[in-house]
Design a protein around this motif. Structure first.
Motif, PDB file in Angstrom:
ATOM      1  N   MET A 195       0.854  -1.186   0.000  1.00 45.80           N
ATOM      2  CA  MET A 195       0.000   0.000   0.000  1.00 45.80           C
ATOM      3  C   MET A 195       0.890   1.236   0.000  1.00 45.80           C
ATOM      4  SD  MET A 195      -1.629  -0.378   3.850  1.00 45.80           S
ATOM      5  CE  MET A 195      -1.636  -2.143   4.055  1.00 45.80           C
ATOM      6  N   PHE A 197       0.863   5.702   0.444  1.00 44.19           N
ATOM      7  CA  PHE A 197       0.151   6.905   0.870  1.00 44.19           C
ATOM      8  C   PHE A 197       1.169   7.971   1.224  1.00 44.19           C
ATOM      9  CE2 PHE A 197      -0.077   3.654   4.325  1.00 44.19           C
ATOM     10  CZ  PHE A 197       0.855   4.180   5.215  1.00 44.19           C
ATOM     11  N   LEU A 249      -4.325   3.960   6.172  1.00 46.47           N
ATOM     12  CA  LEU A 249      -4.751   4.029   4.762  1.00 46.47           C
ATOM     13  C   LEU A 249      -6.204   4.498   4.656  1.00 46.47           C
ATOM     14  CD1 LEU A 249      -3.871   3.560   1.815  1.00 46.47           C
ATOM     15  CD2 LEU A 249      -4.740   1.223   2.049  1.00 46.47           C
TER      16      LEU A 249
END
Length: 129
Positions: free
Chosen positions: A98, A100, A120
């Motif tokens: 992931m 971010f 997230l």
């Protein structure tokens, strides 16, 4: 539930310094290879920027690769939008990843919370709307 907790522990402040974070949920993933892939991406796409890349294993749970050196949040978001995990990181094991951007303050919270999925949710709600 996670969204509620995230709202309680994370703060949204666009004026703070932000970094880009890549999370690899497989703690046995080759951290050196992943860091190298990110550095190569930076050299190929952001030659004139002096971005710093650091990788670490957090609480023996996940790998955190941080890219820092953005002048402001919009530069960090531009980087986030340019970074396509499946094109940048060689992922032979199929590890879940992931990405971010996160403020320096929230990064400290994330390292103690050790639940990147929770951050997230916060990121998607606050930064991508």
């Amino acid at each position: 539930e996670d969204k509620k907790i995230a709202a309680e522990i994370y703060t949204f402040d666009k004026t703070l310094n932000h970094v880009f974070a890549l999370i690899i949920t497989d703690h046995a993933f080759n951290i050196n290879q992943a860091s190298f892939d990110v550095i190569s991406f930076n050299i190929d796409n952001f030659t004139n920027k002096n971005y710093k890349t650091v990788g670490e294993l957090v609480d023996n749970k996940f790998i955190l690769i941080i890219v820092s050196g953005f002048s402001d949040i919009s530069q960090a978001m531009d980087y986030y939008n340019a970074f396509k995990t499946e094109k940048v990181v060689r992922n032979q094991t199929g590890a879940k990843m992931m990405t971010f951007i996160i403020s320096s303050e929230n990064l400290k919270v994330l390292k103690s919370d050790t639940d990147p999925g929770r951050y997230l949710l916060f990121f998607k709600e606050k930064y991508l709307k």
